[in-house]
Design an enzyme around this catalytic site. Structure first.
Site, PDB file in Angstrom:
ATOM      1  N   GLY A 231      48.144  14.724  33.249  1.00 42.59           N
ATOM      2  CA  GLY A 231      48.849  15.997  33.276  1.00 42.59           C
ATOM      3  C   GLY A 231      50.100  16.092  32.428  1.00 42.59           C
ATOM      4  N   GLU A 273      47.023   8.196  34.862  1.00 41.52           N
ATOM      5  CA  GLU A 273      45.724   8.424  34.219  1.00 41.52           C
ATOM      6  C   GLU A 273      45.907   9.461  33.115  1.00 41.52           C
ATOM      7  OE1 GLU A 273      42.888   8.330  38.199  1.00 41.52           O
ATOM      8  OE2 GLU A 273      43.544  10.256  37.416  1.00 41.52           O
ATOM      9  N   GLY A 275      45.627  11.330  29.678  1.00 43.63           N
ATOM     10  CA  GLY A 275      44.653  11.434  28.602  1.00 43.63           C
ATOM     11  C   GLY A 275      45.309  12.142  27.428  1.00 43.63           C
ATOM     12  N   ARG A 276      45.590  13.428  27.653  1.00 48.20           N
ATOM     13  CA  ARG A 276      46.132  14.298  26.606  1.00 48.20           C
ATOM     14  C   ARG A 276      47.317  13.680  25.853  1.00 48.20           C
ATOM     15  NH1 ARG A 276      45.469  19.659  26.977  1.00 48.20           N
ATOM     16  NH2 ARG A 276      45.037  19.400  29.183  1.00 48.20           N
ATOM     17  N   ARG A 311      39.570  24.787  23.070  1.00 47.47           N
ATOM     18  CA  ARG A 311      40.778  25.175  23.798  1.00 47.47           C
ATOM     19  C   ARG A 311      41.321  26.562  23.404  1.00 47.47           C
ATOM     20  NH1 ARG A 311      45.099  22.934  23.734  1.00 47.47           N
ATOM     21  NH2 ARG A 311      45.585  23.069  25.938  1.00 47.47           N
ATOM     22  N   TYR A 315      41.141  28.839  26.622  1.00 47.88           N
ATOM     23  CA  TYR A 315      42.422  29.051  27.327  1.00 47.88           C
ATOM     24  C   TYR A 315      43.396  29.933  26.551  1.00 47.88           C
ATOM     25  CZ  TYR A 315      41.145  24.452  29.446  1.00 47.88           C
ATOM     26  OH  TYR A 315      40.533  23.395  30.043  1.00 47.88           O
ATOM     27  N   CYS A 342      28.422  33.444  17.622  1.00 53.14           N
ATOM     28  CA  CYS A 342      28.269  34.862  17.921  1.00 53.14           C
ATOM     29  C   CYS A 342      28.993  35.174  19.228  1.00 53.14           C
ATOM     30  CB  CYS A 342      26.789  35.215  18.017  1.00 53.14           C
ATOM     31  SG  CYS A 342      25.912  34.804  16.509  1.00 53.14           S
ATOM     32  N   GLU A 343      30.253  34.875  19.241  1.00 54.48           N
ATOM     33  CA  GLU A 343      31.132  35.082  20.393  1.00 54.48           C
ATOM     34  C   GLU A 343      32.479  35.462  19.814  1.00 54.48           C
ATOM     35  OE1 GLU A 343      31.044  34.958  23.659  1.00 54.48           O
ATOM     36  OE2 GLU A 343      28.958  34.312  23.869  1.00 54.48           O
TER      37      GLU A 343
HETATM   38  C1  LIG Z   1      41.663  15.333  33.383  1.00 54.29           C
HETATM   39  C2  LIG Z   1      42.134  14.272  34.282  1.00 54.29           C
HETATM   40  C3  LIG Z   1      43.077  13.337  33.845  1.00 54.29           C
HETATM   41  C4  LIG Z   1      43.726  13.403  32.498  1.00 54.29           C
HETATM   42  O1  LIG Z   1      44.470  14.553  32.331  1.00 54.29           O
HETATM   43  P1  LIG Z   1      45.363  14.776  31.013  1.00 54.29           P
HETATM   44  O2  LIG Z   1      45.805  16.190  31.146  1.00 54.29           O
HETATM   45  O3  LIG Z   1      44.454  14.561  29.851  1.00 54.29           O
HETATM   46  O4  LIG Z   1      46.463  13.793  31.057  1.00 54.29           O
HETATM   47  C5  LIG Z   1      43.416  12.324  34.710  1.00 54.29           C
HETATM   48  N1  LIG Z   1      42.872  12.218  35.930  1.00 54.29           N
HETATM   49  C6  LIG Z   1      41.960  13.105  36.389  1.00 54.29           C
HETATM   50  C7  LIG Z   1      41.389  12.922  37.744  1.00 54.29           C
HETATM   51  C8  LIG Z   1      41.565  14.155  35.595  1.00 54.29           C
HETATM   52  O5  LIG Z   1      40.663  15.038  36.033  1.00 54.29           O
END
Ligand SMILES: *Cc1c(COP(=O)(O)O)cnc(C)c1O
Length: 417
Positions: A231, A273, A275-276, A311, A315, A342-343
């Site tokens: 997040g 956890e 990612g982004r 994205r 969004y 075609c969107e």
């Molecule tokens: C999507 C997700 C993440 C990673 O979120 P980011 O926004 O990419 O940091 C981590 N844990 C869970 C359970 C997720 O669904």
């Protein structure tokens, strides 16, 4: 004009494109590694800290392996992601299985790999016991409900999110597992997504440490780790600032000392956890201008489309655009930058101020390193692009080839028509 810079020159891009036709995503390995180290540094004070990279953000084994080399584990939530982590050499408790609405077959594989299972609902205890057996370490995902104001558009308000157990359920769940003889416990939450305010993460840590103390007080259970989920946002817009990781690390440290150390519950392992924030800013979607069109608005049509990056369409997310070689020209033209689906939502940008664009120009879309190629799809018969890795020595490696038309048709049998 913009402080968003590219890690390659126009000439270098032309050279890459001569070998790998557009569109493609390219990832900057050096910056990904430096960023990974910065995150670990911010939590170096903790008794133990682990980042489980959210595989869904950039599910490519070459990227996962780079992150493994930096000391990361993997956060998975599907069979494919478990296999991906395993193939990249991440196994056992270095895999966090934070899934939801999970089929028995996936719990079985997670158990076989020795992953830490992070349950999303109290009813999944029985389900897991029946189909895969209860492991000796178990984690639960907490949904605090309407505790915090706001929330944001991607994940919404916690009480409206499908994830996690309520406060009452999570206490019951830990009690149940304790009574079944489980000895090792983790606690997880993820209440925000793409959040740039560092105080939210400190707030989340405070909330989770309170829960750790409460669980110890009421159930006598000593939680082994707290996982704050992902997040952490990234500055998609040139006007935004990246989250100050050291500020977050220090804020979490203060909370840790006040609640965990003072409560006699040190040492407690911490986990994320993300990612982004790990790969997002270090990926670029490179494409070329196919067409220009002038009707009620001015359009620039790329050879990439929403299947390469959904994205903006999904969004309304902002992704910065650079036209290499035209960075210093005045941005005095207004375009909708479109793909070929075609969107009508298939637009990378709406009413974007850009330099005058010509057919054949290279267009680079920023911040596609996470949730970019990963969210791709095949609507309208569009093929998914290649992924390239820009290595620290300046060479470029193909880490996923582009799909071919044969890939697209591979699940069909035309012979029995
Ligand atoms: C999507 C997700 C993440 C990673 O979120 P980011 O926004 O990419 O940091 C981590 N844990 C869970 C359970 C997720 O669904």
């Amino acid at each position: 004009m913009s402080k968003k810079k590219l890690p390659f020159s126009k000439d270098f891009l032309i050279e890459i494109i001569s070998k790998f036709p557009t569109p493609f995503h390219i990832y900057d390995e050096k910056s990904i590694r430096e960023n990974a180290r910065k995150l670990l540094q911010a939590f170096a004070w903790a008794p133990e800290f682990k980042e489980y990279f959210a595989v869904k953000a950039t599910p490519n084994p070459h990227i996962i392996k780079i992150l493994k080399e930096e000391g990361f584990g993997a956060d998975c939530s599907s069979l494919a992601e478990l296999i991906m982590a395993d193939k990249a050499g991440i196994y056992g408790e270095n895999i966090m299985f934070s899934s939801n609405n999970t089929p028995a077959s996936e719990y079985k594989v997670a158990r076989e790999l020795g992953a830490i299972i992070n349950l999303d609902d109290i009813s999944h205890i029985e389900y897991l016991a029946k189909h895969a057996g209860i492991p000796d370490i178990i984690s639960f995902r907490y949904n605090p409900g309407p505790l915090r104001e706001g929330g944001n558009t991607i994940i919404g308000k916690p009480e409206e999110a499908k994830y996690g157990l309520t406060h009452e359920q999570i206490i019951d769940a830990f009690r149940l597992m304790r009574d079944k003889g489980v000895k090792r416990f983790g606690l997880h939450t993820m209440v925000i997504s793409n959040e740039l305010d560092p105080n939210y993460f400190i707030e989340t840590a405070n909330m989770m440490f309170d829960l750790v103390v409460e669980i110890y007080r009421d159930l006598g259970i000593r939680i082994e780790f707290v996982n704050f989920g992902g997040g952490i946002g990234i500055p998609y817009n040139p006007g935004e600032e990246a989250v100050d990781l050291n500020y977050v690390g220090q804020g979490v440290k203060d909370a840790y000392e006040r609640k965990i150390t003072a409560g006699g519950l040190h040492p407690l392992k911490l986990a994320l956890e993300s990612g982004r924030m790990i790969t997002g800013p270090y990926g670029y979607l490179v494409s070329k201008v196919l067409h220009k069109k002038e009707t009620y608005k001015n359009y620039v049509g790329l050879d990439a489309c929403m299947v390469d990056l959904m994205r903006p369409g999904m969004y309304g997310a902002y992704h910065h655009i650079t036209v290499p070689g035209k960075e210093d020209m005045s941005h005095d033209h207004t375009y909708d930058v479109t793909g070929s689906l075609c969107e009508n939502i298939d637009k990378f940008a709406v009413d974007r101020k850009l330099p005058k664009i010509d057919i054949g120009d290279i267009v680079v879309i920023h911040d596609t390193g996470a949730h970019g190629h990963a969210m791709g799809f095949n609507y309208n018969g569009k093929l998914r692009s290649a992924e390239l890795l820009l290595r620290p020595d300046g060479t470029v490696k193909l880490i996923r080839r582009a799909e071919t038309i044969d890939d697209y048709f591979s699940t069909l049998d035309f012979s029995d028509l």
